[in-house]
Structures are given as C-alpha cells and as structure tokens.
Design an enzyme around this catalytic site. Structure first.
Site, PDB file in Angstrom:
ATOM      1  N   SER A   1       0.857  -1.081   0.084  1.00 11.92           N
ATOM      2  CA  SER A   1       0.182  -0.103  -0.169  1.00 11.92           C
ATOM      3  C   SER A   1       0.751   1.270  -0.019  1.00 11.92           C
ATOM      4  O   SER A   1       2.070   1.120   0.488  1.00 11.92           O
ATOM      5  CB  SER A   1      -0.810   0.043   1.172  1.00 11.92           C
ATOM      6  OG  SER A   1      -1.444   1.094   1.578  1.00 11.92           O
TER       7      SER A   1
ATOM      8  N   TYR B   1      -1.551  -0.789  10.866  1.00 15.22           N
ATOM      9  CA  TYR B   1      -1.866  -1.265   9.649  1.00 15.22           C
ATOM     10  C   TYR B   1      -0.885  -1.050   8.762  1.00 15.22           C
ATOM     11  O   TYR B   1      -0.221  -1.946   8.186  1.00 15.22           O
ATOM     12  CB  TYR B   1      -3.124  -0.751   8.942  1.00 15.22           C
ATOM     13  CG  TYR B   1      -3.372  -1.058   7.591  1.00 15.22           C
ATOM     14  CD1 TYR B   1      -3.869  -2.035   7.304  1.00 15.22           C
ATOM     15  CD2 TYR B   1      -3.316   0.048   6.647  1.00 15.22           C
ATOM     16  CE1 TYR B   1      -3.843  -2.740   5.717  1.00 15.22           C
ATOM     17  CE2 TYR B   1      -3.443  -0.305   5.245  1.00 15.22           C
ATOM     18  CZ  TYR B   1      -3.746  -1.470   4.789  1.00 15.22           C
ATOM     19  OH  TYR B   1      -3.744  -1.702   3.520  1.00 15.22           O
TER      20      TYR B   1
ATOM     21  N   LYS C   1       2.192  -3.569   6.883  1.00 14.79           N
ATOM     22  CA  LYS C   1       2.507  -3.790   5.439  1.00 14.79           C
ATOM     23  C   LYS C   1       4.305  -3.637   5.434  1.00 14.79           C
ATOM     24  O   LYS C   1       4.719  -4.397   4.385  1.00 14.79           O
ATOM     25  CB  LYS C   1       1.895  -2.735   4.730  1.00 14.79           C
ATOM     26  CG  LYS C   1       0.456  -2.955   4.531  1.00 14.79           C
ATOM     27  CD  LYS C   1       0.061  -4.037   3.555  1.00 14.79           C
ATOM     28  CE  LYS C   1      -1.452  -4.186   3.505  1.00 14.79           C
ATOM     29  NZ  LYS C   1      -2.079  -5.519   2.997  1.00 14.79           N
TER      30      LYS C   1
ATOM     31  N   ARG D   1      -5.408  13.037  -3.257  1.00 19.82           N
ATOM     32  CA  ARG D   1      -5.144  11.394  -3.361  1.00 19.82           C
ATOM     33  C   ARG D   1      -5.100  11.054  -4.712  1.00 19.82           C
ATOM     34  O   ARG D   1      -5.477  11.852  -5.514  1.00 19.82           O
ATOM     35  CB  ARG D   1      -6.087  10.554  -2.447  1.00 19.82           C
ATOM     36  CG  ARG D   1      -6.162  10.602  -1.245  1.00 19.82           C
ATOM     37  CD  ARG D   1      -5.007  10.412  -0.335  1.00 19.82           C
ATOM     38  NE  ARG D   1      -5.023  10.367   0.998  1.00 19.82           N
ATOM     39  CZ  ARG D   1      -4.687  11.608   1.799  1.00 19.82           C
ATOM     40  NH1 ARG D   1      -4.392  12.606   1.199  1.00 19.82           N
ATOM     41  NH2 ARG D   1      -4.960  11.463   3.007  1.00 19.82           N
TER      42      ARG D   1
HETATM   43  P1  NAD Z   1     -11.015  -6.615   1.454  1.00 18.26           P
HETATM   44  O1  NAD Z   1     -11.446  -6.690   3.029  1.00 18.26           O
HETATM   45  O2  NAD Z   1     -12.306  -6.414   0.678  1.00 18.26           O
HETATM   46  O3  NAD Z   1     -10.790  -8.068   1.159  1.00 18.26           O
HETATM   47  C1  NAD Z   1      -9.579  -8.788   1.997  1.00 18.26           C
HETATM   48  C2  NAD Z   1     -10.190 -10.179   1.914  1.00 18.26           C
HETATM   49  O4  NAD Z   1      -9.296 -11.039   2.713  1.00 18.26           O
HETATM   50  C3  NAD Z   1     -11.740 -10.451   2.516  1.00 18.26           C
HETATM   51  O5  NAD Z   1     -12.323 -11.201   1.769  1.00 18.26           O
HETATM   52  C4  NAD Z   1     -11.335 -11.017   4.057  1.00 18.26           C
HETATM   53  O6  NAD Z   1     -12.618 -11.860   4.233  1.00 18.26           O
HETATM   54  C5  NAD Z   1     -10.222 -11.882   3.651  1.00 18.26           C
HETATM   55  N1  NAD Z   1      -9.501 -12.214   4.839  1.00 18.26           N
HETATM   56  C6  NAD Z   1      -8.909 -11.413   5.824  1.00 18.26           C
HETATM   57  N2  NAD Z   1      -8.167 -12.089   6.515  1.00 18.26           N
HETATM   58  C7  NAD Z   1      -8.153 -13.239   6.212  1.00 18.26           C
HETATM   59  C8  NAD Z   1      -7.564 -14.430   6.923  1.00 18.26           C
HETATM   60  N3  NAD Z   1      -6.863 -14.309   7.877  1.00 18.26           N
HETATM   61  N4  NAD Z   1      -7.778 -15.663   6.180  1.00 18.26           N
HETATM   62  C9  NAD Z   1      -8.316 -15.854   4.884  1.00 18.26           C
HETATM   63  N5  NAD Z   1      -9.090 -14.600   4.372  1.00 18.26           N
HETATM   64  C10 NAD Z   1      -8.956 -13.570   5.102  1.00 18.26           C
HETATM   65  O7  NAD Z   1     -10.102  -5.678   1.111  1.00 18.26           O
HETATM   66  P2  NAD Z   1      -9.657  -5.259  -0.172  1.00 18.26           P
HETATM   67  O8  NAD Z   1      -9.877  -3.786  -0.245  1.00 18.26           O
HETATM   68  O9  NAD Z   1      -9.764  -6.009  -1.368  1.00 18.26           O
HETATM   69  O10 NAD Z   1      -8.030  -5.064   0.215  1.00 18.26           O
HETATM   70  C11 NAD Z   1      -7.196  -6.366  -0.193  1.00 18.26           C
HETATM   71  C12 NAD Z   1      -5.898  -6.164   0.196  1.00 18.26           C
HETATM   72  O11 NAD Z   1      -5.137  -4.820  -0.380  1.00 18.26           O
HETATM   73  C13 NAD Z   1      -5.470  -5.815   1.624  1.00 18.26           C
HETATM   74  O12 NAD Z   1      -4.325  -6.609   2.007  1.00 18.26           O
HETATM   75  C14 NAD Z   1      -5.106  -4.706   1.844  1.00 18.26           C
HETATM   76  O13 NAD Z   1      -4.587  -4.119   2.908  1.00 18.26           O
HETATM   77  C15 NAD Z   1      -4.670  -4.198   0.555  1.00 18.26           C
HETATM   78  N6  NAD Z   1      -4.840  -2.664   0.288  1.00 18.26           N
HETATM   79  C16 NAD Z   1      -6.306  -2.111   0.303  1.00 18.26           C
HETATM   80  C17 NAD Z   1      -6.470  -0.922  -0.115  1.00 18.26           C
HETATM   81  C18 NAD Z   1      -7.879  -0.281  -0.221  1.00 18.26           C
HETATM   82  O14 NAD Z   1      -8.185   0.894  -0.261  1.00 18.26           O
HETATM   83  N7  NAD Z   1      -8.694  -1.140  -0.594  1.00 18.26           N
HETATM   84  C19 NAD Z   1      -5.290  -0.212  -0.324  1.00 18.26           C
HETATM   85  C20 NAD Z   1      -4.113  -0.741  -0.400  1.00 18.26           C
HETATM   86  C21 NAD Z   1      -3.869  -2.054  -0.082  1.00 18.26           C
HETATM   87  N1  UDP Z   2     -12.073  11.981   3.579  1.00 16.51           N
HETATM   88  C1  UDP Z   2     -13.009  13.025   3.924  1.00 16.51           C
HETATM   89  N2  UDP Z   2     -14.201  12.451   4.473  1.00 16.51           N
HETATM   90  C2  UDP Z   2     -14.361  10.895   4.734  1.00 16.51           C
HETATM   91  C3  UDP Z   2     -13.315  10.304   4.336  1.00 16.51           C
HETATM   92  C4  UDP Z   2     -12.224  10.743   3.716  1.00 16.51           C
HETATM   93  O1  UDP Z   2     -12.814  14.071   3.724  1.00 16.51           O
HETATM   94  O2  UDP Z   2     -15.692  10.674   5.126  1.00 16.51           O
HETATM   95  C5  UDP Z   2     -10.642  12.315   2.988  1.00 16.51           C
HETATM   96  C6  UDP Z   2      -9.608  12.084   3.591  1.00 16.51           C
HETATM   97  O3  UDP Z   2      -9.166  12.978   4.656  1.00 16.51           O
HETATM   98  C7  UDP Z   2      -8.610  12.041   2.368  1.00 16.51           C
HETATM   99  C8  UDP Z   2      -9.293  11.565   1.368  1.00 16.51           C
HETATM  100  O4  UDP Z   2     -10.407  11.692   1.693  1.00 16.51           O
HETATM  101  O5  UDP Z   2      -7.863  13.361   2.318  1.00 16.51           O
HETATM  102  C9  UDP Z   2      -9.185   9.945   1.106  1.00 16.51           C
HETATM  103  O6  UDP Z   2      -9.442   9.105   2.208  1.00 16.51           O
HETATM  104  P1  UDP Z   2      -9.612   7.750   2.315  1.00 16.51           P
HETATM  105  O7  UDP Z   2      -9.821   7.309   3.687  1.00 16.51           O
HETATM  106  O8  UDP Z   2     -10.570   7.281   1.351  1.00 16.51           O
HETATM  107  O9  UDP Z   2      -8.122   7.275   1.845  1.00 16.51           O
HETATM  108  P2  UDP Z   2      -6.635   7.304   2.506  1.00 16.51           P
HETATM  109  O10 UDP Z   2      -6.701   8.686   3.456  1.00 16.51           O
HETATM  110  O11 UDP Z   2      -6.357   6.315   3.259  1.00 16.51           O
HETATM  111  O12 UDP Z   2      -5.808   7.696   1.465  1.00 16.51           O
END
Ligand code: NAD
Ligand code: UDP
Length: 359
Positions: A130, A154, A158, A236
C-alpha cells in the site's frame, strides 16, 4: 495459462482480480475466511466470467489447511503456479485500537502462507502492499525509492511484510515476488455486479460519497480544508479497481516470464499519477450521479497526510501497465454499483447486468 491461488479473493480488490484472471484463461482457487466479504461476490464473478472457480473457506493462519491446499498430491508439478495474496485486515482506525489483531492476521498470516509455499516449492507471489508504506511523504509524486515509514499498526504490518519478503528473496533468490503498492482503489466493475461492500459506515471517501448520494447518509464530512493543497482539501491518487486488478495480471505475467531458475523482487506503485482533491472528487461524483452531494468541512482526520500520489512510471516500464480509466469512469462505475446494490451483497437475488456494460 496459470493455476492461481488467490487469498482474500472474495474481497473488493480480490474479486475484481479473480474476474480478470478467469477472463484471461487462468484457473483460480480462492482461499478466504469471509471475515469481510461474502460468497455472493464470487458467484457474480463466475457468472460474469462464464467460468467456475474454487472457493476454499478458511484462514491463511491455518497451516495444515495451507499445506493440504498446496500439496501437489504426488505429482511433480506444484498444485499452483502462483499465489496472489490479498487476505488481510485493512481498517487504519481499527488497527490503532486492536494492533495485535492486525499483526496476527496480516503478519503471522503471511508467515504461515510463505512457509507453506516454501514447503510446496510454490515461489511466485504477488502481494498487496500500500501507499501507506510511504508514511507522510516529503514530496509528491512518490517514487518507489522514497523512504518508508508507518504511522499506524496497519501500515506497520505492510512494512513488516515488505521487509519479510525482501529477506526471503535474499535468502533464496529463486523466489519471484511482486510487492504492489496500491494508491486509492475506487470504483466497481462496469457491469455493476461486483464492487466495494463496506460493513457499517465507510471509512473511505468514495463509498461514503456514494452513500450520501443515494440518501443513506445525510452529509459528507470533509476532513480538513486547510491543507497546503490547491483547494485546501486532501489530495489522493484514486485508481479504478479494474485497472488495479489488471496490474496484478501484468505483475504475474512479468514474474512468470523471468528466466527459468532466476528470481525477481519487483516493487511497484500502482496509481494513476494524478492527484485529486476531496472537493474535486465530490464534483466528479455529482456529475456522474446527477445529484448534489451535501458536505461540510470539519477538522482534519488525525494521521491524514495532505497529498499522496504516485509516480507511476516504473510500473509502465517494468510491467507495460498503465491505468486507463478516468475519474469520471471511477465515479460512474461506483454509482452504478451503488444503485444496483443499495445493500451491497446483502441481497438474495443477483441483479441483471446493465445493458451496454463492458467487462
Ligand atoms: P477486503 O477486506 O475487501 O478483502 C480482504 C479479503 O481477505 C476479505 O475477503 C477477507 O474476508 C479476507 N481475509 C482477511 N483476513 C483473512 C484471513 N486471515 N484468512 C483468509 N481470508 C482473510 O479488502 P480489499 O480492499 O480488497 O484489500 C485487499 C488487500 O489490499 C488487503 O491486503 C489490503 O490491505 C490491501 N490494500 C487495500 C487498499 C484499499 O484501499 N482497499 C489499499 C492498499 C492496500
Ligand atoms: N475523507 C474525507 N471524508 C471522509 C473520508 C475521507 O474528507 O468521510 C478524505 C480524507 O481526509 C483524505 C481523502 O478523503 O484526504 C481520502 O481518504 P480515504 O480514507 O479514502 O483514503 P486514505 O486517507 O487512506 O488515502
């Protein structure tokens, strides 16, 4: 054609990636404990792809289960060619309140997965890192060699996993590992059938805006109007989830094509390179949904950075991948998903895809 194990494949990014994998002809097995997702996402993935995948409901911390799953059953070929590892917990605030749950799930879960992979000689891994690993960046756009730091558990999880993967690669350079640093994934598949399904009030901006637009929430709180950005609100790099999913296929392709016996440690940003402010996103969403989004500027959210967007060039150079979808596409697709699934996947029947949708 590869045989992929996708951990966390029922989740938001995982489900979109499973669809891309199936559509590209790969075989897919999902391992997911469904702690933040439902099987319905995968039913829809299969109906969109016109092909089946296997779901194993289980936890990545269950070593015996992983061992059985990765066991090649006496054949010389490993059971899987590659693992795409999404499983993990991802809520920043929750990680501050429950750090041990995050280290247990994310870090120990990954250790367990890697041990089982090593034992089974499955050594191609794509990992969901991330942009949070850049902490509060000194400048933007952010390149991969920028210093890393964590501002919450978190992010620390990572960072630890990234470091662990690097150490693993150094200990055995036949591993082929992709560390993909996602910026802000948003939007949904253009069919409106799969998308992001937050439990309770969304933490992230786009799903919150979308719920305000449909009338489930009254008003968006804009966290901070006094950042050193063009309009004072946070900036962002929003990336369409389908572009992000395609980035995983590009990474898998690149890792699989490495010369036999050689390994690779690939670390790339997956972003668009375009910074978008909160107010710009609200405007774009208003245009997509044809409604006014009421908002109120409130205090900054603790831990937020002013601006965070990628230098996306390395991914283009190394993977031949580049985001294609615009902010208007992200908003239109998020809105279609919201309208067709006002309660997310908590719906019994599957809605028909909207006409003219592309896959
Ligand atoms: P999500 O919660 O929708 O998907 C994660 C999945 O993993 C879920 O289906 C959950 O049930 C499963 N899971 C969690 N713990 C588990 C375990 N111990 N064993 C088996 N399954 C498990 O999240 P997402 O948004 O799809 O994110 C996927 C990955 O990407 C995550 O690792 C997250 O940290 C990373 N990520 C997400 C974002 C974002 O903004 N969505 C940004 C950067 C990185
Ligand atoms: N943000 C906001 N209101 C909300 C959620 C997010 O103003 O209810 C803003 C937050 O401060 C950031 C941007 O939107 O500037 C993106 O936030 P998000 O949580 O989606 O992503 P991250 O901060 O993890 O990059």
């Amino acid at each position: 054609m590869a045989n992929a194990l996708v951990t966390g494949g029922a989740g938001y990014i995982g489900s979109h990636t499973c669809l891309e994998l199936l559509q590209a002809g790969h075989s897919v097995t999902v391992l997911d404990n469904l702690c933040n997702s439902s099987q319905e996402s995968l039913k829809r993935v299969q109906s969109l792809a016109g092909r089946a995948l296997d779901l194993v409901q289980g936890d990545i911390r269950d070593f015996d289960l992983l061992r059985r799953l990765l066991d090649s059953r006496g054949s010389k070929q490993p059971a899987f060619d590659a693992v795409v590892h999404f499983a993990g917990l991802k809520a920043v605030g929750e990680s501050v309140a429950q750090p041990l749950a995050y280290f247990d799930n994310n870090v120990l879960g990954t250790v367990c997965l890697l041990r089982a992979m090593a034992e089974a000689a499955v050594k191609i891994l794509v990992f969901s890192s991330s942009a949070t690993v850049y902490g509060d960046p000194a400048s933007v756009p952010i390149s991969e060699e920028f210093p890393r730091s964590a501002t919450n558990p978190y992010g620390a999880s990572k960072l630890m996993i990234e470091d662990m993967l690097e150490d693993l690669y150094r200990s055995d350079p036949t591993w082929r590992i992709g560390r993909l640093r996602y910026f802000n994934p948003v939007g949904a598949h253009a069919s409106g059938l799969i998308g992001e399904d937050p439990q309770g009030a969304p933490n992230n901006l786009m799903p919150y805006v979308s719920q305000v637009a449909i009338g489930q929430r009254e008003c968006l709180q804009v966290f901070g109007g006094d950042y050193p950005t063009p309009d004072g609100t946070g900036v962002r790099d929003y990336i369409h989830v389908v572009d992000l999913a395609k980035g995983h296929l590009a990474a898998l392709r690149s890792l699989s094509q490495a010369e036999a016996g050689t390994g690779q440690l690939l670390t790339v940003n997956l972003g668009t390179g375009v910074g978008v402010s909160v107010l710009q996103l609200v405007k774009a969403f208003e245009q997509a949904c044809g409604r006014v989004i009421p908002y109120r500027v409130v205090a900054r959210r603790p831990g937020d950075v002013a601006a965070c967007y990628a230098n996306p060039h390395l991914a283009k150079t190394l993977l031949g991948w580049q985001a294609q979808r615009s902010l208007a596409d992200m908003c239109a697709d998020a809105w279609r998903w919201q309208v067709q699934n006002p309660q997310g996947y908590r719906l019994v029947s599957t809605p028909a895809p909207s006409t003219g949708a592309t896959q």
